[in-house]
Write an enzyme that holds these catalytic residues in place. Sequence first.
Site, short mmCIF file in Angstrom:
data_model
loop_
_atom_site.label_atom_id
_atom_site.label_comp_id
_atom_site.label_asym_id
_atom_site.label_seq_id
_atom_site.Cartn_x
_atom_site.Cartn_y
_atom_site.Cartn_z
N LYS A 25 108.34 50.79 -39.76
CA LYS A 25 108.90 49.38 -39.27
C LYS A 25 108.48 49.37 -37.77
O LYS A 25 108.00 48.02 -37.45
CB LYS A 25 110.03 49.28 -39.76
N ARG A 96 118.15 47.84 -38.07
CA ARG A 96 117.32 48.25 -39.11
C ARG A 96 116.88 49.52 -39.09
O ARG A 96 116.31 50.18 -38.39
CB ARG A 96 116.22 47.33 -38.98
N GLY A 105 114.22 49.50 -49.24
CA GLY A 105 115.64 49.44 -49.59
C GLY A 105 116.27 50.72 -49.70
O GLY A 105 117.60 50.63 -50.25
N MET A 107 117.46 52.76 -47.38
CA MET A 107 118.24 52.87 -46.26
C MET A 107 118.96 51.69 -46.10
O MET A 107 118.96 50.66 -46.76
CB MET A 107 117.54 53.77 -45.11
N ARG A 346 103.43 46.38 -43.60
CA ARG A 346 103.13 47.65 -44.03
C ARG A 346 102.29 47.70 -45.08
O ARG A 346 101.98 46.55 -45.47
CB ARG A 346 104.50 48.40 -44.46
N HIS A 462 113.32 44.62 -54.68
CA HIS A 462 113.37 45.89 -54.45
C HIS A 462 112.80 46.78 -55.61
O HIS A 462 112.16 47.58 -55.55
CB HIS A 462 114.77 46.86 -53.74
N SER A 776 86.14 81.76 -65.93
CA SER A 776 87.14 80.83 -66.02
C SER A 776 88.79 81.00 -65.77
O SER A 776 89.01 81.78 -66.74
CB SER A 776 86.85 79.95 -67.54
N CYS A 843 90.21 76.40 -66.41
CA CYS A 843 90.81 75.58 -67.55
C CYS A 843 92.26 75.73 -67.85
O CYS A 843 92.56 75.20 -68.93
CB CYS A 843 89.92 76.35 -68.64
N TYR A 863 83.27 74.07 -61.25
CA TYR A 863 83.78 73.15 -62.03
C TYR A 863 85.30 73.48 -62.31
O TYR A 863 85.84 74.31 -61.95
CB TYR A 863 83.06 72.89 -63.34
#
Length: 889
Positions: A25, A96, A105, A107, A346, A462, A776, A843, A863
């Site tokens: 903020k 704030r 919301g 805090m 934001r 919120h 694998s 896997c 992969y």
Amino acid sequence: MNYVRQFGGGSSEGRAKDKALLGGKGANLAEMASLGLPVPPGFTITTEVCRFVMEHGAGTYPDGLEAEVAAALARVEELTKTTFGDSSQPLLVSVRSGAPASMPGMMDTILNLGLNDTTVAALAAQSGNPRFAWDCYRRFVAMYGEVVLGVTSAEEHEPEPFDTILDEVKRKHRANRDQDLTEAALREAVALFKAEVLRVTGAPFPDDVRTQLWGAIGAVFQSWNNPRADVYRKLHNIPASMGTAVNVQVMVFGNLGDDCATGVAFTRNPATGSAELYGEFLINAQGEDVVAGIRTPEPINELARTLPAAHAELVRVAKLLEDHFRDMQDLEFTIQNGQLFMLQTRAGKRTGKAMIKVAVDLVAEGKLGHREAVMRIDPAKLDEVLHPTIDPKARPPAIGKGLPASPGAAIGRVVFTATAAEEWANKGERVLLVRTDTSPEDIHGMKAAVGILTARGGMTSHSAVVARGMGKCCVTACTSLRVDAAKKTAVFAGGALGSGKELRINEGDTLTLDGSTGEVFQGSAPLVPAQLGSELGQLMTWVDEIRTLHVRTNADTPTDARTARSFGAEGIGLCRTEHMFFQPERILAVREMILAADEAGRRTALAKILPMQRGDFAELFRVMDGLPVTIRLLDPPLHEFLPHTPQEIDEVAQQLGKPAQVIAAKVSELTEANPMLGHRGCRLAITYPEIYEIQAQAIAEAALEVNKAGVKVVPEIMIPLVMVPEELRRLRELVARTVDRVLAGSGITYTIGTMIELPRACVVADRIAEHADFFSFGTNDLTQTTFGLSRDDAGRFLPTYLDRGVLPADPFVAIDPEGVGALIELGVRGGRATKPGLKVGICGEHGGEPSSVEFCHRAGFDYVSCSPFRVPIARVAAARAALASEARK
Ligand code: ADP
Ligand code: MG
Ligand code: MG
């Protein structure tokens, strides 16, 4: 200055990049001010001070902070020609919270600070509007009383004491809405509030403005550690060590009359991503009224009619900020006497769907490149768009309709408090949290619920923002809903929509929410699987250009394989043959094989299984149409296929024409103390080679059959749970001999590899690789055996480990890099030392988890393989991993 940075009034000591120090903020307020946007001036106390306070205890501040705050305050006084606590031109500020990571919301923030009996009179005189002055005062006393002095309700579903008092005042003065309260009524409210403070705390409400200021600063720092902030941080992996900044900012007033307003806007629709200024506002109100979801606000388009000039300015600023940050912004603003002020910007929290659309649109608009767009995608959030939705062809009549605050479908049983949601969810229930409105204190219940329904609130309240951030279905402002949380019941006024009757629901009833339309249905509505939309398809083409890691799927059935291919799977990385054994017509033959007295008996039974398996494999080869198919030979302990209860044993005895005692004896003979480490995996074939032999034959015959029909086949035969190279040497020989016999002269090539899922196998991987064409990594078993931790039993204590931070993450979800990961790296290195071109994959369940995919990319895998619905997630994660390693170079 050390601990304080000022912003506004023509200059700023911070920028957007300073979020770690100034919080999101504060950093963005400084950035907006530096862009010349209308930001009320103020200053930010850095997160460093919060860390100091956490270390030294509440109320202890670093040396020099007090002087810095005094100097920064003096600058603000000079800029605004006001004085803090002054009896004619008083300065009022907001205090704030604002952490480096956005925590909407969670805090505390206190508005209108600096009011007392003297300054309120000055504010009344100066504004010529005593009602307004007293409206600010009552808000301040209530907020300060709650947040700093702790005057709050004891129980979760009880109303807050100040709300109760205000409701009484409203009733007495016949005021329906807050705006209808007269000056006299507001004066009375302030007096009653102060009396309540004195009654509860034993001390009078503080009149001294500096006491007020430091009280608020201390409370905001403390709010970093309140329970809801803690839950939110855990949910979003935000470290508790970051701390919050505190912003002290000159007040502007949205409650000064009908040419004043307060609101929240997104530069694009945060639920769908469509490019439209999207938001809500309230005339003659203060910011908290909108975000707290107390009044249902008006949509932003209305502002174009009510306050056109301010609306036009908001449109201009919104575009400017979005272009500046090159991302969708979430804005908080206030309009005072027709003039717009910006109070926050934001990156906007958005749904998975909006995330994809915004990224693709920003590319189309020339604001982002393909690579940046991919970096904006949170792979885990794709999960949301791959979830089932309510079948459009079979929608039941709705019983209520609210705002579509966060999309998706949610089916669950109704609970009315956050605590109940948590309790029920812990018992394994899927619950919907149904509330009049949700407050940030409900975060733990929102987390536990599968969906959220509220009677009040808007799209930007919120609860809506937090739900979207969590990817949870949410419907707000369902106005026909009346909730009585204390009595655990609620009523939909319209009944089935339009019926005019009332419909009562009780705790435990099942409802369905459609977060995309805002509709509520009774019972469970039918669902259909999701489709990849065209935007996701577009994004995926960029993803596939970037990534180097291939993505396969774990699929045991042709249906799974088809789904996975539609999601872009490039092969099957794991087909578990045993899943094919459980179908009723097959299990009998499998049991016959297990119960056979000797090899001849086993071969007779296996001969019955052979054609069934051949059919399964042929179908998979056809679906995969030339893509590799890795088939794992039988892995689980045999007793998993046997009957267990006396009744089941009797049934099987009858079917097989054997005495029940014989079956029961065999079952107990096969029962193991620790089957996970018992007679399973390739150990089965060392003792009963004919099992793998027949499976290999089935694979080869299927390959031949499909190949004859003109379809290319790429079989990869995988041998599980190898602990010593000799196992693989023998079984490879057995399998190869069988397959070669079938495939001789066909020209079909195949490979034989192994799963690496025991620590020992990682250590001797160089010698195992002598007999393997591929590795694998079976990371489920490898995690169990590395940790010495049974997945089936870990539920008793693993949550405590995670909760108390003994383990940073669940190792069954994300690969543990320093233990399991180190073994995997050792295994890859060993294997490739013997065979430089050795193909390596994974896997386990980890194959679809973004941080694990990134690990596999770094470790040089060819992969990853994951469940069908996670294939798109793995593709995006693979692309991001490729970009990240490019960036490191
Ligand atoms: P949160 O982080 O909970 O959103 P904020 O600090 O952003 O808390 O404050 C909530 C609301 O209070 C803001 O949206 C804004 O409307 C209002 N607000 C905060 N500071 C001021 C101010 N200086 N003047 C007017 N309104 C303010
Ligand atoms: Mg805010
Ligand atoms: Mg395994």
